[in-house]
Design an enzyme around this catalytic site. Sequence first.
Site, mmCIF file in Angstrom:
data_model
loop_
_atom_site.group_PDB
_atom_site.id
_atom_site.type_symbol
_atom_site.label_atom_id
_atom_site.label_comp_id
_atom_site.label_asym_id
_atom_site.label_seq_id
_atom_site.Cartn_x
_atom_site.Cartn_y
_atom_site.Cartn_z
ATOM 1 N N ASN A 238 0.835 -1.209 0.000
ATOM 2 C CA ASN A 238 0.000 0.000 0.000
ATOM 3 C C ASN A 238 0.868 1.258 0.000
ATOM 4 O OD1 ASN A 238 -3.117 -0.339 0.206
ATOM 5 N ND2 ASN A 238 -2.273 -2.013 1.436
ATOM 6 N N LEU B 95 -1.594 -1.544 17.915
ATOM 7 C CA LEU B 95 -2.617 -0.615 18.376
ATOM 8 C C LEU B 95 -1.927 0.715 18.683
ATOM 9 C CD1 LEU B 95 -5.635 -1.121 18.876
ATOM 10 C CD2 LEU B 95 -5.088 -1.517 21.281
ATOM 11 N N VAL B 96 -2.493 1.804 18.193
ATOM 12 C CA VAL B 96 -1.881 3.119 18.444
ATOM 13 C C VAL B 96 -2.243 3.567 19.860
ATOM 14 C CG1 VAL B 96 -1.803 5.534 17.713
ATOM 15 C CG2 VAL B 96 -1.951 3.705 15.999
ATOM 16 N N HIS C 85 -8.072 -1.269 6.306
ATOM 17 C CA HIS C 85 -8.290 -2.590 6.890
ATOM 18 C C HIS C 85 -8.997 -3.491 5.872
ATOM 19 C CE1 HIS C 85 -8.771 -5.495 10.093
ATOM 20 N NE2 HIS C 85 -10.017 -5.656 9.685
HETATM 21 C C1 GAR Z 1 -3.350 -4.581 4.070
HETATM 22 O O1 GAR Z 1 -4.216 -5.513 3.472
HETATM 23 C C2 GAR Z 1 -4.048 -3.838 5.182
HETATM 24 O O2 GAR Z 1 -5.396 -3.644 4.929
HETATM 25 C C3 GAR Z 1 -3.827 -4.763 6.356
HETATM 26 O O3 GAR Z 1 -2.521 -5.228 6.201
HETATM 27 C C4 GAR Z 1 -2.223 -5.324 4.809
HETATM 28 C C5 GAR Z 1 -0.890 -4.685 4.577
HETATM 29 O O4 GAR Z 1 -0.455 -4.923 3.265
HETATM 30 N N1 GAR Z 1 -4.019 -4.090 7.597
HETATM 31 C C6 GAR Z 1 -4.597 -4.629 8.655
HETATM 32 O O5 GAR Z 1 -4.982 -5.773 8.715
HETATM 33 C C7 GAR Z 1 -4.765 -3.673 9.843
HETATM 34 N N2 GAR Z 1 -5.616 -4.221 10.837
HETATM 35 P P1 GAR Z 1 0.791 -4.160 2.670
HETATM 36 O O6 GAR Z 1 1.880 -4.202 3.747
HETATM 37 O O7 GAR Z 1 1.196 -4.929 1.457
HETATM 38 O O8 GAR Z 1 0.373 -2.757 2.369
#
Ligand code: GAR
Length: 188
Positions: free
Chosen positions: A14, A93-94, A110
Site C-alpha cells: 500500500n 494498536l496506536v 483494513h
Molecule cells: C493490508 O491488506 C491492510 O489492509 C492490512 O494489512 C495489509 C498490509 O499490506 N491491515 C490490517 O490488517 C490492519 N488491521 P501491505 O503491507 O502490502 O500494504
Amino acid sequence: MTKVAIFASGNGSNYEKIMEHIQAGFLDHIEVTGLYTDKRSAFAIERARRFDTPVHVYELRAFDDKAAYETAILEQLKRDGVEWVILAGYMKLVGSTLLDAYEGKMINIHPSILPSFPGVNAVGQALDYGCRVSGATVHYVDSGMDTGKIIDQMSCPIYEEDTEETLQLRIQNLEYELYPRVIKKIIR
Ligand code: GAR
C-alpha cells in the site's frame, strides 16, 4: 504540500501504491517525509529505498514501554513537520501518546467491511464465516482496534473456490484504489 508519514509493519504494497500515485501526479499535494516501521525485517523498507523515502525503524522491544516507544516516534514526526499519519499495514494498536498528537489526522486501511472482522486475519475470518461479500475500509484511527469512524469502503464478492490468497489479492486490489482516493479527498 502537506507532509505525511506512512507506517507499515510488513510487505508495504500500500505504501508503494501511494508513492506511485504521487509520482503519477494523482496525489500532487502530499509529501511523504518518512516510512516508519516497527519491524527491522519489513519488506516495506526495501520499497522505501527504491523511492528514496527516509526510513525510521522503531522496535518496541528497544524501549521501556509503549509510551517511550511512541514518544520517540512522535519526536521524529515533529522534527519532520508531519501533519497526517497514514497507517498502511501497521500492526500495532496506536497508544495515547500518538493519538493525542494526531487523532483526527491519522487514518488506517483494513481488509474487511468494518465493523466486521477487526484485528488480525480479517481475510481468513471472512472466509471461515462463509461470507459472500468482503472488501476494504479506510477509517480514522481511535484508541480501539479498527473502531474509528469509517471514511470510505469498497466491496468485492467472495467465490466458493476462494482461498485466503485469492481473496487477499482481490481485496488488496481494492485497497490500491481506495486508499489513494481517500487520501486525495480528505488530506488537504
Ligand atoms: C493490508 O491488506 C491492510 O489492509 C492490512 O494489512 C495489509 C498490509 O499490506 N491491515 C490490517 O490488517 C490492519 N488491521 P501491505 O503491507 O502490502 O500494504
